[in-house]
Design a protein around this motif. Structure first.
Motif, PDB file in Angstrom:
ATOM      1  N   ALA A 179       0.840  -1.206  -0.048  1.00 36.93           N
ATOM      2  CA  ALA A 179      -0.294  -0.100  -0.270  1.00 36.93           C
ATOM      3  C   ALA A 179       0.747   1.119  -0.173  1.00 36.93           C
ATOM      4  O   ALA A 179       0.656   2.192  -0.713  1.00 36.93           O
ATOM      5  N   GLU A 180       1.842   1.314   0.694  1.00 32.68           N
ATOM      6  CA  GLU A 180       2.800   2.397   1.019  1.00 32.68           C
ATOM      7  C   GLU A 180       3.355   2.665  -0.478  1.00 32.68           C
ATOM      8  O   GLU A 180       3.957   3.756  -0.726  1.00 32.68           O
ATOM      9  N   VAL A 181       3.817   1.580  -1.342  1.00 37.48           N
ATOM     10  CA  VAL A 181       4.398   2.020  -2.433  1.00 37.48           C
ATOM     11  C   VAL A 181       3.678   1.979  -3.656  1.00 37.48           C
ATOM     12  O   VAL A 181       4.094   2.173  -4.687  1.00 37.48           O
ATOM     13  N   THR A 182       2.415   1.845  -3.554  1.00 38.81           N
ATOM     14  CA  THR A 182       1.358   1.914  -4.659  1.00 38.81           C
ATOM     15  C   THR A 182       0.992   3.516  -4.760  1.00 38.81           C
ATOM     16  O   THR A 182       0.318   4.140  -3.628  1.00 38.81           O
ATOM     17  N   ASP A 183       0.903   3.758  -6.044  1.00 36.25           N
ATOM     18  CA  ASP A 183       0.508   5.372  -6.231  1.00 36.25           C
ATOM     19  C   ASP A 183      -1.040   5.588  -5.855  1.00 36.25           C
ATOM     20  O   ASP A 183      -1.716   5.161  -6.423  1.00 36.25           O
ATOM     21  N   ALA A 184      -1.328   6.541  -5.040  1.00 41.21           N
ATOM     22  CA  ALA A 184      -2.570   6.820  -4.585  1.00 41.21           C
ATOM     23  C   ALA A 184      -3.298   7.693  -5.381  1.00 41.21           C
ATOM     24  O   ALA A 184      -4.505   7.931  -5.670  1.00 41.21           O
ATOM     25  N   VAL A 185      -2.600   8.318  -6.425  1.00 46.25           N
ATOM     26  CA  VAL A 185      -3.266   9.094  -7.654  1.00 46.25           C
ATOM     27  C   VAL A 185      -3.699   8.089  -8.624  1.00 46.25           C
ATOM     28  O   VAL A 185      -4.923   8.186  -9.187  1.00 46.25           O
ATOM     29  N   THR A 186      -2.783   7.665  -9.262  1.00 48.13           N
ATOM     30  CA  THR A 186      -2.906   6.524 -10.543  1.00 48.13           C
ATOM     31  C   THR A 186      -3.544   5.256 -10.077  1.00 48.13           C
ATOM     32  O   THR A 186      -4.166   4.632 -11.022  1.00 48.13           O
ATOM     33  N   ASP A 187      -3.611   4.754  -8.725  1.00 47.01           N
ATOM     34  CA  ASP A 187      -3.926   3.305  -8.472  1.00 47.01           C
ATOM     35  C   ASP A 187      -4.420   3.494  -7.163  1.00 47.01           C
ATOM     36  O   ASP A 187      -4.270   2.708  -6.315  1.00 47.01           O
ATOM     37  N   PRO A 188      -5.559   4.303  -6.882  1.00 48.28           N
ATOM     38  CA  PRO A 188      -6.008   4.576  -5.541  1.00 48.28           C
ATOM     39  C   PRO A 188      -6.925   3.356  -4.891  1.00 48.28           C
ATOM     40  O   PRO A 188      -6.825   2.865  -3.751  1.00 48.28           O
ATOM     41  N   ASP A 189      -7.403   2.702  -6.080  1.00 47.00           N
ATOM     42  CA  ASP A 189      -8.253   1.365  -5.387  1.00 47.00           C
ATOM     43  C   ASP A 189      -7.445   0.330  -5.113  1.00 47.00           C
ATOM     44  O   ASP A 189      -7.753  -0.529  -4.046  1.00 47.00           O
ATOM     45  N   ARG A 190      -6.367  -0.020  -5.677  1.00 46.15           N
ATOM     46  CA  ARG A 190      -5.498  -0.994  -5.265  1.00 46.15           C
ATOM     47  C   ARG A 190      -4.686  -0.781  -3.824  1.00 46.15           C
ATOM     48  O   ARG A 190      -4.632  -1.705  -3.241  1.00 46.15           O
ATOM     49  N   ARG A 191      -4.655   0.766  -3.815  1.00 47.34           N
ATOM     50  CA  ARG A 191      -3.900   1.052  -2.489  1.00 47.34           C
ATOM     51  C   ARG A 191      -4.707   0.918  -1.272  1.00 47.34           C
ATOM     52  O   ARG A 191      -4.550   0.354  -0.479  1.00 47.34           O
ATOM     53  N   ALA A 192      -6.263   0.996  -1.887  1.00 45.95           N
ATOM     54  CA  ALA A 192      -7.130   0.870  -0.622  1.00 45.95           C
ATOM     55  C   ALA A 192      -7.355  -0.490  -0.230  1.00 45.95           C
ATOM     56  O   ALA A 192      -7.563  -1.017   0.678  1.00 45.95           O
ATOM     57  N   TRP A 193      -7.141  -1.198  -1.248  1.00 45.75           N
ATOM     58  CA  TRP A 193      -7.208  -2.844  -0.892  1.00 45.75           C
ATOM     59  C   TRP A 193      -6.184  -3.636  -0.217  1.00 45.75           C
ATOM     60  O   TRP A 193      -6.523  -4.141   0.454  1.00 45.75           O
ATOM     61  N   HIS A 194      -4.940  -3.081  -0.618  1.00 48.27           N
ATOM     62  CA  HIS A 194      -3.895  -3.511   0.135  1.00 48.27           C
ATOM     63  C   HIS A 194      -4.036  -2.777   1.650  1.00 48.27           C
ATOM     64  O   HIS A 194      -3.725  -3.603   2.720  1.00 48.27           O
ATOM     65  N   ARG A 195      -4.271  -1.573   1.904  1.00 44.54           N
ATOM     66  CA  ARG A 195      -4.396  -1.101   3.201  1.00 44.54           C
ATOM     67  C   ARG A 195      -5.833  -1.831   3.957  1.00 44.54           C
ATOM     68  O   ARG A 195      -5.383  -2.305   5.130  1.00 44.54           O
ATOM     69  N   ALA A 196      -6.594  -2.219   3.431  1.00 45.13           N
ATOM     70  CA  ALA A 196      -7.718  -3.003   4.038  1.00 45.13           C
ATOM     71  C   ALA A 196      -7.360  -4.407   4.490  1.00 45.13           C
ATOM     72  O   ALA A 196      -7.468  -4.863   5.531  1.00 45.13           O
ATOM     73  N   ARG A 197      -6.578  -4.888   3.679  1.00 41.99           N
ATOM     74  CA  ARG A 197      -5.916  -6.314   4.108  1.00 41.99           C
ATOM     75  C   ARG A 197      -4.548  -6.111   5.091  1.00 41.99           C
ATOM     76  O   ARG A 197      -4.145  -7.135   5.807  1.00 41.99           O
ATOM     77  N   ALA A 198      -4.419  -4.915   5.162  1.00 47.22           N
ATOM     78  CA  ALA A 198      -2.946  -4.936   6.230  1.00 47.22           C
ATOM     79  C   ALA A 198      -3.737  -4.278   7.632  1.00 47.22           C
ATOM     80  O   ALA A 198      -3.217  -4.231   8.588  1.00 47.22           O
ATOM     81  N   SER A 199      -4.829  -3.986   7.825  1.00 45.08           N
ATOM     82  CA  SER A 199      -5.620  -3.632   8.836  1.00 45.08           C
ATOM     83  C   SER A 199      -6.055  -4.893   9.774  1.00 45.08           C
ATOM     84  O   SER A 199      -6.542  -5.921   9.489  1.00 45.08           O
ATOM     85  N   ALA A 200      -5.646  -4.629  11.049  1.00 47.28           N
ATOM     86  CA  ALA A 200      -5.816  -5.935  12.026  1.00 47.28           C
ATOM     87  C   ALA A 200      -7.122  -5.600  12.704  1.00 47.28           C
ATOM     88  O   ALA A 200      -7.595  -6.444  13.557  1.00 47.28           O
TER      89      ALA A 200
END
Length: 898
Positions: A339-360
């Motif tokens: 999530a940290e290395v995924t571009d929040a502008v060009t690929d916001p959905d995949r970044r959100a997807w990773h952030r969700a799976r990183a949440s405990a």
């Protein structure tokens, strides 16, 4: 992430029949006859090896590949984008609307795509790419396709018959039912023992003991990957009763377990990234402080993964084995750095997807980001993705109110995506969450929608009515809207039987709206005071104080117009539906408009128009995965009067209607049967069918069945039944006050009374009506009466007029009846319609009519969701059947535009 190429020739032992089938597919595509094939088989059975083989064997083909990802199913059009990447240079060749649709779908430009056209735009893109050389499309692990991609790819597979395109899907047999089930399939089964031994001998670096070899062959059960992996996964250990795929995964996991910590973590991060982007992986690894040269070398040595221009695991089981073997904390770490290395502008959905799976645990910031992703997904046509994002957002919501709101939104999205059972299961999670009255009403409404979507669940009306009761006091206007929603939905899906009484009973207890009386009041008056008293209120409800009802409730409006015998208003409704449907791109509105167009064409005696509308409606149904509509086909079958063809359809629809609880659909079939049997002169059968059609008092169907009942009852000598039906018909048509209704009632009255003036009135009134079949029947009945009165010459004139009108309308059974009566007067029946004789299919008729009005092949293709090549193929068939050779001759053909 794609899998690395499977071992070559060794895994193709014993695959002669499969290879032959694939060569037939590519050979046909090379000749311009495209097609699709679904390879079904368990994990490791060699499907990927067959895909690799067809790439090597298909000389001269361009190849486009996509691969489903178990962990990327929430992202809309992910697989479709993979497949289309090689063809994207051809985007500039597409019409602007198609180009813009794909650009927004793939996130190349901002905006919302025309979701309705994505399939056609993709077909256009692949067709352009295939102009240079044939195109081979390979889709591996199709059981993991995101829903949006799956629908489009199945749509493409059904429409490439005239394109130099071959599509091959590889899917596991345990995959849930879906769009690919209707495509041609080939089961890839296990190798024979002899071929299994040959594969072991070819791939083993040591000479295997015979007993070991026998056990490996027995345990692998013909699975090539198992034969290659079991020796490394405990093949020399005591027999294991686990499934082959589980044993293979264990073998992969054993290799990972032996790795140094950094190499193992690198593999976990690679398994958590579905894109296979090495730049993303290396960036994530650096964030973790991994020594890439050492960790990468150790990971590569396992042969599980290949780090090159793409990060590719040797098999999907290898990737899932690595991911599942990781500790939960390790998976969260992998997703966090990705999530940290995924571009929040060009690929916001995949970044959100990773952030969700990183949440405990709950995380409102991540939940809000997922909610924004859901909105973007929905605007791009990814309804299933929106549902997944919203469900994840709800799970991460700390605040109870937000969790309930997001859960209910996810349920709606799941319903929109067609995930009925999943929606029902998710809805149960908030049922005991301390809902307020409005939220409880929303839950009831969603339960109602779920029940209707299930087709076999009759509880939809009860849930919707319960919602209306909850809302009666806090929000009376919404309550009345809910009642109308229930009625509108029941009309659209053919389950109005009994619903009217329930809705109106509830409406009587709900406060009147400010703009009273409304349509509910008008319907209450209809059921309590009859048609004459209710007609002014019904017309006022239709007019809607300057905003016609059909702009809000087209289903109810259609029924009220029919109840008033008002073809003019019906035409206005159809025009609005077609204009709105085409401008908005709404499949539901356009399909309703086309179904009504077909029904009206039947009533107006335009068989070509009915066939054309049915063809376009069915094309949209197929393109959008909607439920097929049957009633317009019933009406057409009744009009044409082809006995066995019609009876087969009636039986099929009646059986389907009984299974679905669709009483209105069954009544439709009975009315159609009554028309058919009256045309054939089988009056006892017509009487029975007409009685069934009118028994439940359905809007439109009860009234339109009465003329059939009167005619059949008179012919069967059941005068009392005819008189009763005539009285009801007279009340209805006089209330409507149209020439069409009054003319039909007049010839029914003539049948009962035998008074000539009634027949004359019918002929005179129906001359002003667009309802040609009923005008023809008025002449037929008058001519029959005149002949029986001994006035053969007078009768002959009306019978010949009837025959000409009936043949022109394509009403073969009634036309034969008119011909027989005409011959009995000494006349000769002439004027058989060429349109009936040539036997065009619905699609051919549609193509012919549009081309005859000057439409290009591309314009026709856009309407029918076909490629221009396919339209041209249909056009060649039309030319052959009509014995013509040019579009100009088609424009001059008299039977296509009437």
């Amino acid at each position: 992430m794609a899998s690395a190429p499977s071992p070559g020739s060794g895994q193709l032992l014993g695959r002669g029949s499969e290879i032959e089938r694939l060569h037939e597919l590519t050979g046909a595509a090379r000749s311009g006859r495209g097609g699709a094939l679904v390879l079904r088989g368990e994990a490791g059975i060699g499907k990927s090896a067959l895909l690799d083989h067809v790439v090597r064997a298909a000389a001269g083909f361009r190849t486009a590949r996509a691969c489903g990802s178990q962990y990327e199913r929430e992202l809309p059009f992910a697989a479709l984008h993979q497949l289309c990447v090689p063809a994207l240079p051809h985007l500039g060749e597409l019409p602007a609307r198609h180009r813009e649709s794909l650009q927004t779908t793939f996130g190349l430009v901002p905006g919302a795509p025309d979701v309705f056209r994505i399939g056609l735009a993709t077909l256009d893109l692949l067709s352009c790419a295939a102009r240079e050389s044939p195109l081979l499309c390979l889709i591996d692990d199709a059981q993991w396709l995101d829903t949006a991609s799956s629908k489009v790819l199945a749509f493409l597979a059904r429409r490439i018959a005239c394109e130099p395109v071959a599509m091959v899907f590889a899917v596991r047999p345990e995959a849930a039912e879906g769009e690919l089930d209707e495509l041609p399939a080939l089961l890839v089964s296990g190798l024979s023992d002899a071929d299994s031994r040959a594969l072991l001998a070819a791939k083993s670096h040591v000479s295997l003991d015979e007993q070991v070899c026998q056990r490996l062959v027995a345990e692998a059960r013909g699975n090539p990957l198992a034969l290659l992996e079991l020796p490394r996964a405990g093949g020399f250990a005591p027999p294991d009763t686990s499934s082959v795929s589980i044993r293979i995964e264990r073998g992969f996991q054993a290799r990972v377990a032996e790795l140094p910590e950094e190499a193992r973590l690198l593999l976990i991060v690679a398994s958590a990234d579905p894109t296979g982007d090495p730049g993303l992986l290396w960036s994530a690894a650096r964030h973790l402080g991994l020594d890439l040269s050492v960790a990468g070398a150790a990971a590569t040595a396992t042969a599980l993964v290949d780090f090159s221009t793409r990060v590719r695991f040797c098999h999907p089981l290898a990737r899932s084995a690595v991911y599942r073997a990781a500790q939960a904390s390790e998976r969260r770490t992998a997703h966090r750095v990705l999530a940290e290395v995924t571009d929040a502008v060009t690929d916001p959905d995949r970044r959100a997807w990773h952030r969700a799976r990183a949440s405990a645990g709950p995380d409102e910031d991540v939940a809000a980001e997922l909610e924004r992703s859901a909105l973007r997904a929905r605007t791009r046509g990814g309804v299933a993705a929106a549902a997944a994002f919203l469900e994840s957002a709800a799970a991460l919501s700390l605040h109870t109110g937000r969790r309930i709101r997001r859960t209910l939104a996810a349920v709606r999205a799941k319903l929109d995506a067609g995930f009925t059972e999943s929606a029902a299961e998710l809805l149960t999670t908030v049922e005991n969450a301390g809902l307020d009255e409005l939220q409880s009403a929303t839950v009831d409404l969603l339960r109602g929608h779920i029940a209707f979507a299930r087709h076999h669940d009759d509880n939809g009306p009860a849930h919707t009515l319960r919602a209306a009761r909850r809302l009666a006091e806090p929000d009376p206007e919404w309550s009345r809207h809910c009642l109308l929603d229930a009625l509108e939905m029941s009309l659209v899906v053919g389950r109005a039987g009994g619903m009217m009484d329930l809705v109106l009973a509830e409406a009587r207890s709900v406060a009147q709206p400010a703009h009273s009386p409304d349509v509910l009041d008008a319907l209450i008056r209809l059921t309590t005071e009859g048609h004459r008293a209710a007609a002014p209120s019904l017309r006022e409800a239709l007019d809607g104080n300057g905003t016609p009802m059909w702009t809000r409730r087209p289903g109810i409006a259609v029924m009220l117009a029919a109840e008033l015998w008002d073809p003019r208003t019906h035409t206005e409704i159809i025009q609005w539906l077609m204009k709105t449907g085409r401008e908005s791109g709404s499949p539901l509105v356009l399909r309703l408009g086309l179904a009504q167009t077909a029904t009206q064409a039947v009533m107006f005696g335009d068989i070509g128009g009915a066939m054309a509308a049915i063809a376009e409606e069915e094309a949209i149904t197929d393109a959008t995965g909607g439920l097929p509509v049957a009633y317009h086909r019933l009406h057409l079958a009744a009009l044409r009067g082809r006995r066995q063809e019609a009876l087969d359809l009636f039986e099929s629809v009646t059986s389907e209607g009984s299974a679905r609880g669709a009483g209105q659909l069954i009544a439709d079939a009975h009315w159609s049967a009554a028309v058919l049997h009256n045309g054939l002169g089988d009056y006892p059968a017509a009487l029975s069918a007409a009685r069934k059609a009118s028994a439940h008092g359905d809007l439109f169907l009860a009234g339109i069945s009465l003329p059939e009942l009167v005619e059949a009852a008179v012919r069967c000598g059941e005068r009392d039944a005819a008189v009763t039906a005539l009285a009801s018909l007279t009340e209805r048509t006089e209330a409507g006050g149209t020439d069409s209704g009054l003319g039909i009632a007049a010839y029914a009255r003539g049948l009962v009374t035998g008074v000539e003036d009634h027949y004359r009135e019918a002929v005179e009134r129906l001359e002003k009506s667009p309802m040609v079949p009923y005008r023809a029947r008025a002449h037929l009945l008058y001519g029959e009466w005149l002949r029986r009165e001994g006035r053969r010459r007078d009768g002959r004139q009306h019978l010949e007029t009837a025959h000409a009108l009936l043949w022109g309308a394509g009403m073969e059974a009634f036309a034969r009846r008119a011909a027989g009566e005409s011959r009995a007067t000494g006349g000769k029946a002439r004027g058989r319609s060429r349109a009936v004789r040539v036997g065009l299919t619905e699609q051919e008729m549609y193509v012919a009519r549009l081309v005859a009005t000057g439409a290009t092949s591309k314009e026709v293709a856009g309407r029918l969701f076909l490629s221009p090549r396919t339209v041209d193929a249909h056009l060649r068939a039309v030319f052959r059947k009509l014995d013509i050779s040019s579009r100009k001759q088609l424009r001059d053909h008299p039977d296509l535009l009437t």
